[in-house]
Design an enzyme around this catalytic site. Structure first.
Site, PDB file in Angstrom:
ATOM      1  N   SER A 125       0.833  -1.200   0.000  1.00 35.78           N
ATOM      2  CA  SER A 125       0.000   0.000   0.000  1.00 35.78           C
ATOM      3  C   SER A 125       0.869   1.252   0.000  1.00 35.78           C
ATOM      4  CB  SER A 125      -0.959  -0.002   1.194  1.00 35.78           C
ATOM      5  OG  SER A 125      -0.251  -0.118   2.408  1.00 35.78           O
ATOM      6  N   GLU A 126       2.003   1.224   0.709  1.00 36.05           N
ATOM      7  CA  GLU A 126       2.974   2.322   0.649  1.00 36.05           C
ATOM      8  C   GLU A 126       4.398   1.776   0.718  1.00 36.05           C
ATOM      9  OE1 GLU A 126      -0.624   4.651   1.785  1.00 36.05           O
ATOM     10  OE2 GLU A 126       0.271   2.858   2.663  1.00 36.05           O
ATOM     11  N   THR A 127       5.309   2.505   0.064  1.00 34.30           N
ATOM     12  CA  THR A 127       6.745   2.274   0.172  1.00 34.30           C
ATOM     13  C   THR A 127       7.389   3.594   0.574  1.00 34.30           C
ATOM     14  OG1 THR A 127       6.769   0.485  -1.457  1.00 34.30           O
ATOM     15  CG2 THR A 127       8.848   1.626  -1.071  1.00 34.30           C
ATOM     16  N   HIS A 144       1.945   3.406   8.988  1.00 31.95           N
ATOM     17  CA  HIS A 144       2.606   2.099   9.084  1.00 31.95           C
ATOM     18  C   HIS A 144       3.967   2.123   8.389  1.00 31.95           C
ATOM     19  CE1 HIS A 144       1.327   1.065   4.931  1.00 31.95           C
ATOM     20  NE2 HIS A 144       2.208   0.100   5.016  1.00 31.95           N
TER      21      HIS A 144
END
Length: 299
Positions: free
Chosen positions: A44-46, A75
């Site tokens: 979902s995110e990096t 997160h």
């Protein structure tokens, strides 16, 4: 050559919680390369860790979904500072992180032997518009929920501690787990209200140590469902305190929320909210993390 970590945040069990990529020393990467890495990892995110560009912070971090850059991410911040602590052997302490929303301070590294837990103060809570009856009806249909599933607590409202979410409470855990969202309908509503994330929760958790049980959907930015969301739990804490939905002592509220069970990736977020002298609600979240893998990035 940059070091790449895949970290599972808000858990101590590999392959649960919320996975995030973390690229250390990413200064040489272009925006297009960062987006390509995020798309390849398909989390979902990096997060991409950069040198500070001023004297008021220690480190700068940018966050990308598989389709776009976002200003901040809870997160992935936990994952970032867990990876830095592990890679560089950092001791317990605090630092200031610069993100697309400004300075995040403090970020705290807690150590208990080999265990590392990361905490952070999010932005001051900002309460946006409440959805009207027609919008709430559309939202429930888009989520696959019935009108009778809606709880009688606070309003369906946009709240932000850095990255806004629509908060909606349902009556029971079964109703939350049964949601089958329509991504196109949620994306259309996102464009109308200018908010991409929909954080659905219940206080009917069935477990005494958990206050909330939740799911989060953001298909408009390429996230059909996010396993465990720091930038959802922070606004949730402020929302629960502001509307008096749960008892709070001396303007403070602390609780643990669980998310991700419906995806087979359960995790836990600790939320602490305090009321400042000027009435602002100050929100902190914290969580554990674990390394899934470490690799060299040939870019």
């Amino acid at each position: 050559m940059s070091i790449l970590y895949q970290v599972d945040a808000f858990t101590r069990t590999p392959f649960s919680g919320n996975p995030a990529g973390v690229v250390l020393t990413a200064d040489a990467l272009t925006d297009a390369q960062m987006l390509a890495v995020a798309r390849e990892l398909n989390n979902s995110e990096t997060a991409f860790v950069l040198r500070a560009d001023g004297t008021d912070h220690d480190v700068r971090v940018r966050f990308f979904t598989p389709t776009t850059e976002v200003p901040t991410c809870g997160h992935a911040t936990v994952a970032t500072h867990f990876a830095r602590a592990v890679e560089y052997g950092l001791p317990a302490g605090s630092l200031v992180q610069k993100t697309g929303t400004g300075l995040l301070q403090p970020v705290r590294i807690h150590r208990d032997g080999d265990r590392v837990r990361i905490g952070m103060r999010q932005g001051a809570a900002v309460f946006g518009p409440e959805l009207d009856d027609a919008q709430v009806g559309r939202l429930l249909r888009a989520l696959g929920a019935a009108p009778g599933d809606l709880a009688d607590g606070g309003p369906v409202q946009i709240v932000s501690t850095g990255h806004a979410k629509v908060l909606v409470e349902l009556k029971g855990r079964a109703a939350v787990d049964a949601l089958r969202p329509d991504p196109a309908a949620l994306s259309a509503l996102s464009r109308e209200i200018d908010t991409n994330g929909f954080f659905v929760f219940t206080r009917d958790t069935g477990e005494e140590h958990l206050l909330t049980w939740s799911r989060m959907f953001a298909p408009a930015i390429g996230i059909p469902e996010d396993p465990v969301t720091g930038n959802g739990h922070g606004p949730l804490g402020a929302y629960l305190l502001r509307h008096g939905i749960v008892p709070a002592a001396d303007g403070r509220l602390s609780f643990t929320g669980r998310q991700g069970a419906a995806m087979g990736r359960p995790g836990h977020v600790r939320v602490d909210v305090e009321t400042a002298a000027d009435g602002a609600l100050l929100v902190s979240i914290s969580g554990s993390a674990v390394t899934a893998f470490r690799a060299e990035l040939p870019l």
